[in-house]
Design an enzyme around this catalytic site. Structure first.
Site, PDB file in Angstrom:
ATOM      1  N   ALA A  37     -29.798 -35.173  -6.774  1.00 62.21           N
ATOM      2  CA  ALA A  37     -30.640 -35.812  -7.999  1.00 62.21           C
ATOM      3  C   ALA A  37     -31.694 -36.625  -7.014  1.00 62.21           C
ATOM      4  CB  ALA A  37     -29.763 -36.787  -8.697  1.00 62.21           C
ATOM      5  N   GLY A  87     -25.917 -33.106  -7.087  1.00 62.05           N
ATOM      6  CA  GLY A  87     -26.554 -32.553  -8.313  1.00 62.05           C
ATOM      7  C   GLY A  87     -26.895 -31.234  -8.175  1.00 62.05           C
ATOM      8  N   GLU A 104     -23.736 -29.245  -8.543  1.00 60.25           N
ATOM      9  CA  GLU A 104     -23.527 -29.289  -9.876  1.00 60.25           C
ATOM     10  C   GLU A 104     -24.213 -28.229 -10.850  1.00 60.25           C
ATOM     11  OE1 GLU A 104     -21.702 -33.710 -10.840  1.00 60.25           O
ATOM     12  OE2 GLU A 104     -23.657 -33.705 -10.105  1.00 60.25           O
ATOM     13  N   GLU A 157     -21.694 -38.028  -3.162  1.00 59.47           N
ATOM     14  CA  GLU A 157     -21.855 -39.351  -3.887  1.00 59.47           C
ATOM     15  C   GLU A 157     -21.270 -40.590  -3.589  1.00 59.47           C
ATOM     16  OE1 GLU A 157     -23.096 -35.815  -6.691  1.00 59.47           O
ATOM     17  OE2 GLU A 157     -21.957 -36.351  -5.078  1.00 59.47           O
TER      18      GLU A 157
END
Length: 259
Positions: A64, A110, A113, A133
């Site tokens: 992200a 992300g 993901e 993370e």
């Protein structure tokens, strides 16, 4: 405003490219553009398979956009914004067409993901895949804690997320995180080869295979068998099933409707 996500169609395959240099991070703009493209492809009967790739050769998606994180602290609307990302990944996961992601470099947070929402993942040998993370004092919040264990098992998923250390493509293949590992620069070619074996098949058949697997494996075996039986009954009522059977009997290539 510069577009970061584009797509083109070739041989019944839609190729989506994310180009957000230098790390192809999943900023809110990237998410918005990707969501709009997925909505378009959902109803496009000319598309039988979707391939995702990113620009550059060192990074698939580094995660992200961390620069957006400070604004999330104390944001009363944070839950709704997080669910927007979940909504995007659910749209991708539930797209009634086969999907393939090409991991050609760093695939982190992300980015991983997003890749998990695709049906098939092709990794190039130099790819490193992980969830860092925990090193930021947070954890995967876009489905990582849910999709990863379902794919590789609880123990391996926890190890990856607890340590925050990425694993090489070869290891990812061994634990079932990716389907195939190819040489550097060959990921897109392999994905398109695979898409070519898929995209000309009946959409009616492909969509039911995906539904049967995805929904069936989320329940017990008996319920999964019931779902399979219901979808099997449905498929025999379609024009494509009639065409496929007749083509086989008459020794010709089937002409599916792709509706």
């Amino acid at each position: 405003m510069t577009a970061f996500v584009m797509y083109e169609k070739t041989n019944r395959t839609a190729v989506i490219t994310i180009d957000n240099p230098p790390l192809n991070v999943l900023s809110r703009q990237v998410q918005t553009e990707l969501r709009e493209i997925m909505k378009t492809l959902k109803n496009d009967s000319e598309v039988g398979c979707v391939v995702l790739k990113t620009a550059g050769s060192k990074v698939f998606i580094a995660g992200a956009d961390i620069k957006e994180f400070p604004a999330m602290i104390g944001d009363e609307n944070m839950h709704a914004k997080v669910m927007e990302m979940h909504g995007l990944l659910m749209e991708i996961e539930q797209l009634a067409k086969p999907t393939i992601a090409v991991l050609d470099g760093l695939t982190l947070g992300g980015g991983c993901e997003l890749a998990l929402a695709f049906d098939i993942r092709i990794a190039e040998e130099q790819a490193m895949i992980g969830f860092p993370e925990v090193k930021l004092g947070i954890f995967p919040g876009a489905g990582g804690t849910q999709r990863l264990p379902r794919l590789v098992g609880n123990a391996k998923a926890k190890e990856m997320m607890y340590t925050g250390e990425p694993i090489p493509a070869e290891k990812a293949e061994q634990i079932g995180l990716v389907n195939d590992v190819v040489k550097k620069g060959m990921g897109y070619e392999r994905a398109m080869e695979l898409a070519g074996q898929i995209a000309d098949k009946s959409n009616q058949s492909l969509s039911r295979i995906k539904q049967a697997v995805d929904e069936g494996t989320e329940t017990n075996l008996a319920a999964g068998i019931d779902l399979e039986a219901a979808l099997f009954e449905e498929i025999f009522q379609t024009k494509d099933a009639k065409e496929g059977v007749e083509a086989f009997i008459n020794k010709r290539i089937p002409a599916f409707t792709h509706s």
